[in-house]
Design a protein around this motif. Structure first.
Motif, PDB file in Angstrom:
ATOM      1  N   ARG A  36       0.842  -1.212   0.000  1.00 11.77           N
ATOM      2  CA  ARG A  36       0.000   0.000   0.000  1.00 11.77           C
ATOM      3  C   ARG A  36       0.865   1.245   0.000  1.00 11.77           C
ATOM      4  NH1 ARG A  36      -4.261  -1.618   4.567  1.00 11.77           N
ATOM      5  NH2 ARG A  36      -5.791  -2.694   3.295  1.00 11.77           N
ATOM      6  N   GLN A  37       1.877   1.234   0.872  1.00 15.23           N
ATOM      7  CA  GLN A  37       2.759   2.405   0.948  1.00 15.23           C
ATOM      8  C   GLN A  37       3.518   2.596  -0.363  1.00 15.23           C
ATOM      9  OE1 GLN A  37       5.314   2.377   4.404  1.00 15.23           O
ATOM     10  NE2 GLN A  37       3.625   1.953   5.803  1.00 15.23           N
ATOM     11  N   LEU A  38       4.003   1.496  -0.901  1.00 15.38           N
ATOM     12  CA  LEU A  38       4.771   1.572  -2.148  1.00 15.38           C
ATOM     13  C   LEU A  38       3.889   2.109  -3.286  1.00 15.38           C
ATOM     14  CD1 LEU A  38       7.453   0.864  -3.550  1.00 15.38           C
ATOM     15  CD2 LEU A  38       6.564  -1.443  -3.911  1.00 15.38           C
ATOM     16  N   ALA A  39       2.658   1.598  -3.342  1.00 18.28           N
ATOM     17  CA  ALA A  39       1.736   2.020  -4.405  1.00 18.28           C
ATOM     18  C   ALA A  39       1.488   3.522  -4.355  1.00 18.28           C
ATOM     19  CB  ALA A  39       0.420   1.262  -4.270  1.00 18.28           C
ATOM     20  N   TYR A  81       5.578   2.719 -10.433  1.00 16.06           N
ATOM     21  CA  TYR A  81       6.109   1.507 -11.055  1.00 16.06           C
ATOM     22  C   TYR A  81       5.090   0.376 -10.955  1.00 16.06           C
ATOM     23  CZ  TYR A  81      10.655   3.745 -11.223  1.00 16.06           C
ATOM     24  OH  TYR A  81      11.685   4.606 -11.503  1.00 16.06           O
ATOM     25  N   PRO A  82       5.083  -0.510 -11.953  1.00 16.33           N
ATOM     26  CA  PRO A  82       4.226  -1.683 -11.815  1.00 16.33           C
ATOM     27  C   PRO A  82       4.703  -2.549 -10.652  1.00 16.33           C
ATOM     28  CG  PRO A  82       5.556  -1.818 -13.835  1.00 16.33           C
ATOM     29  CD  PRO A  82       5.807  -0.467 -13.235  1.00 16.33           C
ATOM     30  N   LEU A  83       3.762  -3.188  -9.987  1.00 14.71           N
ATOM     31  CA  LEU A  83       4.100  -3.955  -8.793  1.00 14.71           C
ATOM     32  C   LEU A  83       3.878  -5.449  -8.998  1.00 14.71           C
ATOM     33  CD1 LEU A  83       2.606  -1.642  -6.018  1.00 14.71           C
ATOM     34  CD2 LEU A  83       4.874  -1.584  -7.077  1.00 14.71           C
ATOM     35  N   HIS A  84       4.871  -6.196  -8.569  1.00 14.73           N
ATOM     36  CA  HIS A  84       4.808  -7.667  -8.592  1.00 14.73           C
ATOM     37  C   HIS A  84       4.442  -8.092  -7.169  1.00 14.73           C
ATOM     38  CE1 HIS A  84       6.999 -11.725  -9.134  1.00 14.73           C
ATOM     39  NE2 HIS A  84       6.822 -11.613  -7.839  1.00 14.73           N
ATOM     40  N   LEU A  85       3.261  -8.691  -7.013  1.00 12.80           N
ATOM     41  CA  LEU A  85       2.823  -9.076  -5.668  1.00 12.80           C
ATOM     42  C   LEU A  85       3.331 -10.464  -5.292  1.00 12.80           C
ATOM     43  CD1 LEU A  85      -0.954  -8.018  -5.593  1.00 12.80           C
ATOM     44  CD2 LEU A  85       1.080  -6.617  -5.186  1.00 12.80           C
ATOM     45  N   GLY A  86       3.716 -10.607  -4.040  1.00 15.59           N
ATOM     46  CA  GLY A  86       4.108 -11.926  -3.549  1.00 15.59           C
ATOM     47  C   GLY A  86       4.168 -11.931  -2.032  1.00 15.59           C
ATOM     48  N   VAL A  87       3.659 -13.019  -1.444  1.00 20.21           N
ATOM     49  CA  VAL A  87       3.908 -13.285  -0.025  1.00 20.21           C
ATOM     50  C   VAL A  87       5.050 -14.283  -0.043  1.00 20.21           C
ATOM     51  CG1 VAL A  87       3.019 -14.237   2.125  1.00 20.21           C
ATOM     52  CG2 VAL A  87       1.485 -12.985   0.588  1.00 20.21           C
ATOM     53  N   VAL A 139      -5.550 -14.124   0.635  1.00 22.98           N
ATOM     54  CA  VAL A 139      -5.960 -13.008   1.499  1.00 22.98           C
ATOM     55  C   VAL A 139      -5.168 -11.748   1.142  1.00 22.98           C
ATOM     56  CG1 VAL A 139      -5.869 -12.174   3.879  1.00 22.98           C
ATOM     57  CG2 VAL A 139      -6.752 -14.460   3.403  1.00 22.98           C
ATOM     58  N   ALA A 140      -3.849 -11.891   1.033  1.00 31.62           N
ATOM     59  CA  ALA A 140      -2.998 -10.722   0.784  1.00 31.62           C
ATOM     60  C   ALA A 140      -3.249 -10.142  -0.613  1.00 31.62           C
ATOM     61  CB  ALA A 140      -1.533 -11.106   0.937  1.00 31.62           C
ATOM     62  N   PHE A 141      -3.275 -11.014  -1.621  1.00 31.57           N
ATOM     63  CA  PHE A 141      -3.484 -10.512  -2.989  1.00 31.57           C
ATOM     64  C   PHE A 141      -4.896  -9.947  -3.112  1.00 31.57           C
ATOM     65  CE2 PHE A 141      -0.327 -13.689  -5.172  1.00 31.57           C
ATOM     66  CZ  PHE A 141       0.666 -13.267  -4.307  1.00 31.57           C
ATOM     67  N   GLY A 142      -5.847 -10.633  -2.456  1.00 31.44           N
ATOM     68  CA  GLY A 142      -7.238 -10.160  -2.526  1.00 31.44           C
ATOM     69  C   GLY A 142      -7.365  -8.758  -1.951  1.00 31.44           C
ATOM     70  N   ALA A 143      -6.709  -8.542  -0.800  1.00 31.23           N
ATOM     71  CA  ALA A 143      -6.788  -7.223  -0.162  1.00 31.23           C
ATOM     72  C   ALA A 143      -6.214  -6.148  -1.088  1.00 31.23           C
ATOM     73  CB  ALA A 143      -6.028  -7.236   1.159  1.00 31.23           C
ATOM     74  N   LEU A 144      -5.110  -6.463  -1.750  1.00 32.41           N
ATOM     75  CA  LEU A 144      -4.451  -5.459  -2.594  1.00 32.41           C
ATOM     76  C   LEU A 144      -5.144  -5.314  -3.952  1.00 32.41           C
ATOM     77  CD1 LEU A 144      -0.819  -6.443  -1.642  1.00 32.41           C
ATOM     78  CD2 LEU A 144      -1.864  -4.211  -1.215  1.00 32.41           C
ATOM     79  N   LEU A 145      -5.401  -6.435  -4.602  1.00 28.57           N
ATOM     80  CA  LEU A 145      -6.005  -6.366  -5.941  1.00 28.57           C
ATOM     81  C   LEU A 145      -7.395  -5.743  -5.880  1.00 28.57           C
ATOM     82  CD1 LEU A 145      -4.885  -9.874  -7.264  1.00 28.57           C
ATOM     83  CD2 LEU A 145      -4.116  -7.665  -8.153  1.00 28.57           C
ATOM     84  N   SER A 146      -8.099  -5.985  -4.778  1.00 32.55           N
ATOM     85  CA  SER A 146      -9.444  -5.403  -4.670  1.00 32.55           C
ATOM     86  C   SER A 146      -9.371  -3.884  -4.525  1.00 32.55           C
ATOM     87  CB  SER A 146     -10.210  -6.018  -3.496  1.00 32.55           C
ATOM     88  OG  SER A 146      -9.590  -5.642  -2.284  1.00 32.55           O
ATOM     89  N   GLY A 148      -7.143  -2.290  -6.390  1.00 36.17           N
ATOM     90  CA  GLY A 148      -6.523  -1.882  -7.655  1.00 36.17           C
ATOM     91  C   GLY A 148      -5.007  -1.936  -7.636  1.00 36.17           C
ATOM     92  N   ILE A 149      -4.421  -2.525  -6.579  1.00 35.81           N
ATOM     93  CA  ILE A 149      -2.956  -2.557  -6.455  1.00 35.81           C
ATOM     94  C   ILE A 149      -2.432  -3.926  -6.875  1.00 35.81           C
ATOM     95  CG2 ILE A 149      -1.010  -2.423  -4.848  1.00 35.81           C
ATOM     96  CD1 ILE A 149      -2.783  -0.556  -3.113  1.00 35.81           C
ATOM     97  N   GLY A 150      -1.495  -3.922  -7.812  1.00 38.56           N
ATOM     98  CA  GLY A 150      -0.881  -5.181  -8.246  1.00 38.56           C
ATOM     99  C   GLY A 150      -1.007  -5.345  -9.746  1.00 38.56           C
ATOM    100  N   ASP A 151       0.120  -5.676 -10.397  1.00 36.42           N
ATOM    101  CA  ASP A 151       0.127  -5.799 -11.862  1.00 36.42           C
ATOM    102  C   ASP A 151       0.514  -7.188 -12.327  1.00 36.42           C
ATOM    103  OD1 ASP A 151      -0.338  -2.866 -12.593  1.00 36.42           O
ATOM    104  OD2 ASP A 151       1.295  -2.769 -11.150  1.00 36.42           O
ATOM    105  N   THR A 152       1.207  -7.923 -11.465  1.00 38.21           N
ATOM    106  CA  THR A 152       1.560  -9.300 -11.783  1.00 38.21           C
ATOM    107  C   THR A 152       1.708 -10.007 -10.442  1.00 38.21           C
ATOM    108  OG1 THR A 152       3.149 -10.725 -12.966  1.00 38.21           O
ATOM    109  CG2 THR A 152       4.048  -8.732 -11.959  1.00 38.21           C
TER     110      THR A 152
END
Ligand code: SF4
Length: 385
Positions: free
Chosen positions: A203-206, A211-217, A232-239, A241-245
């Protein structure tokens, strides 16, 4: 014959507008901007074993992986990169830790991108100018991949541990070094094994860069735990609008990571849904063995990729409603199954004929969808009731 409407699932309202990010090109796959969120994985073979690595990449490609990363810890691995990059069906990213010389080798090898971990590459900051130049010359994007487990020592001292702020500062510091050399062909990841820290870091980075963001736990764990943490983590961010791959990290075969990744995107309507089995969890009212029925229908329809929704319901409480909403469904009761196609009961069959009837009707619908050019997605199973 008039074509019947097959009610292709429309893509429902998005949960949030996508964050506006720069777009980069990872080989044939665009990442960021308005490009669809892509699914990545990483091979587990020795990269130097070219045959085994290409075989695993082929399996990943078949399971819906769009970008693949390969480790490059030795010179033998670096030597294998040109062939792997050339023969892979999907873009190959070389993953580099510790040795800056392999960054240059990967760029020279024609890899679609290079992932660098600034926290553990020796004197990385001094090498940025050369790396930026080589990457620019070859049109190779760089992923700045910050990891909680290998955070820059300076930031560990400053923050005490891998906090969201520390991860973000590390990533943006490295990005700024590349920017000083006019290089912005970058995507960023700030991974942590704790989804709460990870979500906050992204969230802070976004908020602080485009830059496009690569999500990963990172190190998410074995399949069950890792799937939940990542979802859970990707859902929270993608919902938001954060995350590109995305890359799901599991202590399991990489094909499983890809299946989970695709399923997460489909659940959020960020990807066309494929076959969807909606089955009830069963309860004291069930008049049929729902688990067995759902399993047999799923097995019978394996491989079907058209966006067909099939409801398998255990009784008449929610059965007719769900079955009517689906493209195809069964509501069971009294040793029989009412078969629904497009909301209409087309026949009632004995329990022993439910599976074969559903499969038969599914095949007919799928054929028509294919003839109508309905796009395919990944199969999925949902639970209703
Ligand atoms: S449809 Fe609902 S009420 Fe009926 S068996 Fe399934 S879970 Fe129970």
């Amino acid at each position: 014959m008039t074509a019947i409407s097959l009610g292709m699932p429309s893509v429902p309202t998005k949960l949030a507008e996508r964050r506006k990010s720069r777009q980069i090109q990872v080989g044939s796959v665009a990442v960021g901007g308005d490009a669809p969120v892509s699914v990545q994985s990483m091979t587990t073979t020795r990269t130097s074993d070219i045959g085994a690595t290409l075989q695993q990449i082929a399996e990943l490609t078949a399971s819906g992986c769009q970008i693949v990363r390969v480790a490059c810890p030795t010179q033998d691995d670096a030597d294998a990169l040109p062939v792997i990059a050339r023969k892979s069906q999907i873009p190959v990213i070389a993953d580099i830790h510790f040795q800056p010389k392999y960054v240059f080798a990967a760029i020279e090898a024609g890899c679609a991108a290079v992932r660098v971990n600034p926290g553990n590459i020796k004197q990385f900051d001094d090498k940025v100018k050369e790396i930026a130049q080589a990457a620019k010359d070859h049109g190779t994007p760089i992923r700045i991949g910050v990891n909680a487990g290998s955070l820059d020592r300076r930031l560990l001292q400053k923050y005490g541990k891998a906090t969201p702020e520390a991860l973000v500062e590390s990533a943006l510091w490295e990005a700024s070094l590349f920017e000083e050399h006019g290089f912005r062909d970058i995507k960023i990841s700030v991974k942590h094994n704790d989804p709460v820290v990870m979500i906050e870091a992204y969230r802070q980075l976004a908020a602080q860069c485009d830059y496009p963001l690569h999500l990963g736990v990172t190190e998410a764990g074995p399949a069950f735990q890792g799937t939940i943490k990542s979802a859970v983590a990707f859902g929270a961010l993608l919902s938001q609008g954060i995350g590109d791959t995305i890359r799901v990290s599991l202590s399991a075969p990489p094909v499983e990571e890809v299946k989970v990744g695709n399923q997460i995107l489909e659940s959020l309507n960020l990807k066309q849904r494929g076959l969807e089995i909606v089955s009830c969890p069963s309860c004291g009212r069930a008049q049929v063995d729902v688990y067995k029925l759902a399993e047999e229908v799923t097995a019978g329809l394996t491989g079907m990729e058209v966006p067909l929704r099939v409801a398998v319901m255990g009784c008449v409480v929610n059965g007719p409603g769900e079955a009517r909403e689906a493209d195809l469904g069964v509501a069971s009761g009294n040793g029989k199954g009412q078969i629904f196609v497009k909301g209409e009961v087309i026949k009632t069959v004995p329990e022993s004929k439910i599976v074969e009837t559903l499969i038969e009707e599914a095949m007919k619908l799928a054929e028509q969808m294919e003839a109508d050019g309905v796009p395919s997605g990944e199969p999925s199973v949902a639970v209703a009731g």
